[in-house]
Design an enzyme around this catalytic site. Sequence first.
Site, PDB file in Angstrom:
ATOM      1  N   GLU A  15      65.706 -34.728  16.812  1.00  0.00           N
ATOM      2  CA  GLU A  15      64.752 -35.582  16.103  1.00  0.00           C
ATOM      3  C   GLU A  15      63.473 -34.818  15.783  1.00  0.00           C
ATOM      4  OE1 GLU A  15      63.673 -38.032  14.580  1.00  0.00           O
ATOM      5  OE2 GLU A  15      64.958 -39.772  14.870  1.00  0.00           O
ATOM      6  N   ARG A  98      60.482 -46.559  26.292  1.00  0.00           N
ATOM      7  CA  ARG A  98      60.171 -45.147  26.108  1.00  0.00           C
ATOM      8  C   ARG A  98      59.552 -44.944  24.737  1.00  0.00           C
ATOM      9  NH1 ARG A  98      63.207 -42.532  22.309  1.00  0.00           N
ATOM     10  NH2 ARG A  98      65.340 -43.222  21.883  1.00  0.00           N
ATOM     11  N   ASN A 100      59.289 -43.283  21.041  1.00  0.00           N
ATOM     12  CA  ASN A 100      60.209 -42.809  20.025  1.00  0.00           C
ATOM     13  C   ASN A 100      59.412 -42.014  18.995  1.00  0.00           C
ATOM     14  OD1 ASN A 100      63.019 -42.742  19.248  1.00  0.00           O
ATOM     15  ND2 ASN A 100      62.476 -44.008  17.488  1.00  0.00           N
ATOM     16  N   ASN A 145      60.230 -46.009  13.766  1.00  0.00           N
ATOM     17  CA  ASN A 145      60.647 -44.724  13.207  1.00  0.00           C
ATOM     18  C   ASN A 145      59.845 -44.427  11.945  1.00  0.00           C
ATOM     19  OD1 ASN A 145      62.685 -43.086  14.458  1.00  0.00           O
ATOM     20  ND2 ASN A 145      64.129 -44.771  14.238  1.00  0.00           N
ATOM     21  N   ASP A 195      66.119 -43.908   9.414  1.00  0.00           N
ATOM     22  CA  ASP A 195      65.638 -43.332  10.672  1.00  0.00           C
ATOM     23  C   ASP A 195      64.304 -42.628  10.396  1.00  0.00           C
ATOM     24  OD1 ASP A 195      65.375 -42.017  13.184  1.00  0.00           O
ATOM     25  OD2 ASP A 195      67.536 -41.912  13.414  1.00  0.00           O
TER      26      ASP A 195
END
Length: 291
Positions: A15, A98, A100, A145, A195
Site C-alpha cells: 500500500e 488500526r 489505514n 482510503n 482503494d
Amino acid sequence: MQIETITHYQCQLGEGPVWDARRQEICWIDIIKGEIHQYNLAKETHRLYAVHEMIGCFALCPNGDFIIATQSGIGFLSRTTGAITKLVDPESDKPNNRFNDGKCDPAGRFWAGTMSLKGESGVGSVYCFDYKSVVKKMDNMTIPNGLAWSPDHQTLYYIDTPTSEVAAYRYDTSTGTITGRKVIITIPKDEGSPDGMTIDKDGMLWIAHWDGGQVSRWNPATGEKLHHFKLPVSRVTCCTFGGEHLQDLFITSARDGLSEAELAKQPLAGSLFVIRHCGFEGLLPFEFGSV
C-alpha cells in the site's frame, strides 16, 4: 505500455507508495507485515524498515525521515537508525481499530484514517495531526482510503471504500477545515472497489481498483472515466507518480485473502509495479510540516 515489477519482493498487503524526489527512491508499505520499503532506482538497492506492528500509512518529513501511522498511533521513524518515536494515539481507547490510508495536506498536516480490525462498519475516523494537536475531521468511516488534493489546493478528494464513491470537500489550506461534502464519482461494482488514489498535474484522479485489476483516471468535474491500465493482479491497492520527471506510475498490490488457486493465476500479486513514461505527469507529495 509495458508494466514492470520493481523488485522480486511481494507484500502481503502492499500500500501507500510515496515518491522521494531528493533520493530518487520509491517507498511503500506492507500493512500486515508492518514494514516500510524503499527502493533506489539508480542504485537498484532495496531497504526494509520494520515497525513491528501493522502500519497504515506514512509520509515524508523535510529532514528525510518518515511520519508514520501504526496500530498504536502516530510517530516518527528515523531512516538513519530505524528508531521510532511515538507521538500520539487518538484512538488509545479503541484497541480493535488500526490506522489505514493517509497523506500530508498542502500545509504539511498529516491526515490518516482508522478502521476496524474486525471488519465492523462505521467505527473508523479520519484525523488531522500537526505538531500542536490531533483533530478528528470525519467519522462513521468503514475503510478510509484514497486522499488527494486538487492542484489549486481548494478541494480534498476522499474515498470510503465500501461506498464505491469518491467524495469532494471544500478545503481551507490555512485552517485545514473541510466543508460541503458531495459525491463526484461512483465506481461501477463490476470494476471492483476504489482503494488508494493520487492526482496528476491536470487535476485528474487516479484510482486503484481492489478486486478490479486496474488503475483508472477520472475527471472529478464530470465523473467521467478517461483512461485505465490493466494489471496482471486483481487486488490493486494504490498508485503514485514518480521518476525524474514524475511520469512513471508506481502501483502497489496485495496477496492478502487470495486463494491458492487465485495466487496460481496471478503469481505477481503483492508486487510493486511501474509503468514508465506512462503518458501522464504527477505532482510531488506534500511533506509533514513543510509549510
